[in-house]
Design an enzyme around this catalytic site. Structure first.
Site, short mmCIF file in Angstrom:
data_model
loop_
_atom_site.label_atom_id
_atom_site.label_comp_id
_atom_site.label_asym_id
_atom_site.label_seq_id
_atom_site.Cartn_x
_atom_site.Cartn_y
_atom_site.Cartn_z
N GLU A 1 40.98 55.53 28.95
CA GLU A 1 40.26 54.26 28.80
C GLU A 1 40.94 53.40 27.72
O GLU A 1 41.07 52.19 27.86
CB GLU A 1 38.80 54.53 28.43
CG GLU A 1 37.90 53.31 28.44
CD GLU A 1 37.78 52.63 29.79
OE1 GLU A 1 37.50 53.32 30.78
OE2 GLU A 1 37.98 51.39 29.85
N LYS B 1 46.47 45.67 36.43
CA LYS B 1 45.13 46.02 35.92
C LYS B 1 44.41 46.98 36.86
O LYS B 1 43.72 47.90 36.40
CB LYS B 1 44.29 44.75 35.72
CG LYS B 1 44.71 43.95 34.52
CD LYS B 1 43.71 42.86 34.21
CE LYS B 1 44.12 42.08 32.98
NZ LYS B 1 43.11 41.09 32.59
N1 LIG Z 1 45.30 37.60 35.31
C1 LIG Z 1 44.77 38.18 36.39
N2 LIG Z 1 45.30 37.90 37.61
C2 LIG Z 1 44.79 38.47 38.72
N3 LIG Z 1 43.74 39.33 38.74
C3 LIG Z 1 43.18 39.64 37.57
C4 LIG Z 1 43.64 39.09 36.33
N4 LIG Z 1 42.87 39.58 35.33
C5 LIG Z 1 41.99 40.40 35.91
N5 LIG Z 1 42.15 40.45 37.24
C6 LIG Z 1 41.38 41.24 38.21
O1 LIG Z 1 40.08 41.45 37.71
C7 LIG Z 1 39.82 42.86 37.61
C8 LIG Z 1 38.95 43.11 36.45
O2 LIG Z 1 39.64 42.80 35.32
P1 LIG Z 1 38.95 43.11 33.96
O3 LIG Z 1 37.84 42.16 33.83
O4 LIG Z 1 38.62 44.57 33.88
O5 LIG Z 1 40.10 42.83 33.01
P2 LIG Z 1 39.95 42.03 31.72
O6 LIG Z 1 39.02 40.88 31.95
O7 LIG Z 1 41.31 41.68 31.26
O8 LIG Z 1 39.35 43.14 30.76
P3 LIG Z 1 37.96 43.21 30.00
O9 LIG Z 1 37.12 44.18 30.81
O10 LIG Z 1 38.36 43.76 28.70
O11 LIG Z 1 37.39 41.84 29.94
C9 LIG Z 1 41.20 43.49 37.49
O12 LIG Z 1 41.19 44.86 37.88
C10 LIG Z 1 41.99 42.62 38.43
O13 LIG Z 1 41.74 42.99 39.77
#
Ligand SMILES: Nc1ncnc2c1ncn2[C@@H]1O[C@H](COP(=O)(O)OP(=O)(O)OP(=O)(O)O)[C@@H](O)[C@H]1O
Length: 167
Positions: free
Chosen positions: A69, A94
């Site tokens: 994680e 991601k």
């Molecule tokens: N820049 C991006 N471009 C395309 N898809 C994205 C991008 N950022 C996130 N995603 C999609 O959204 C999903 C969820 O992302 P997630 O919200 O877990 O990441 P995060 O927002 O960077 O992290 P956190 O949970 O810390 O906010 C990812 O698995 C991916 O499919």
């Protein structure tokens, strides 16, 4: 290097590592869930008849999930550093990093089933009509089949999309 400077460097690197872990815990809902699950499992291990080798596996799976994680969050933040705009490769990176956590979690669930099912059932005086190993094999086969079917579905979707673009 003087001893005092070396000790300071060591304490600094511990501080940075703690800052990293604290960030993951504060920002990631999943990490909070993993922490809570680890506490519950450790308390459970106290009260149940768990051997030393089983206990080592429990500890290993707890730290395995926490490591994955933490790594996942490092990958997410690195991707965000490269781009915060939508990008298919950012999505892929991601999603794959999330897959790593899923694998680790499945391993921890299997370990928990192997170690805790029998002692818990014996307290409730319940006997399974089949060995727990059989249930775990079926569980893993279902998971592998689900991943396989999902990847076939993804492949078909890509072919359909490519067909639409060409036609
Ligand atoms: N820049 C991006 N471009 C395309 N898809 C994205 C991008 N950022 C996130 N995603 C999609 O959204 C999903 C969820 O992302 P997630 O919200 O877990 O990441 P995060 O927002 O960077 O992290 P956190 O949970 O810390 O906010 C990812 O698995 C991916 O499919």
């Amino acid at each position: 290097m003087p001893q005092a400077k070396q000790t300071k460097r060591l304490s600094q690197s511990f501080k940075y590592a703690f800052q990293g872990i604290a960030y993951v815990l504060a920002s990631q809902r999943n990490m909070k869930i993993h922490f809570a699950a680890a506490v519950v499992i450790l308390i459970l291990s106290f009260g149940l008849d768990v051997s030393a080798s089983q206990f080592i596996w429990v500890i290993f799976s707890i730290f395995f999930v926490l490591c994955m994680e933490t790594l996942n969050t490092a990958i997410e933040r690195t991707v965000d550093l490269v781009t915060t705009d939508y990008h298919p490769l950012a999505k892929l990176a991601k999603d794959i990093a999330a897959g790593v956590v899923l694998f680790a979690t499945l391993f921890a669930v299997v370990t928990g089933l192997v170690v805790f099912t029998e002692p818990l059932l014996s307290i409730a005086e319940i006997q399974l009509p089949f060995p727990i190993e059989h249930m775990i094999i079926v569980l893993i086969l279902c998971f592998l089949a689900a991943v396989f079917l999902f990847s076939i579905g993804q492949g078909r979707r890509k072919v359909r999309k490519a067909g639409k673009k060409d036609g």
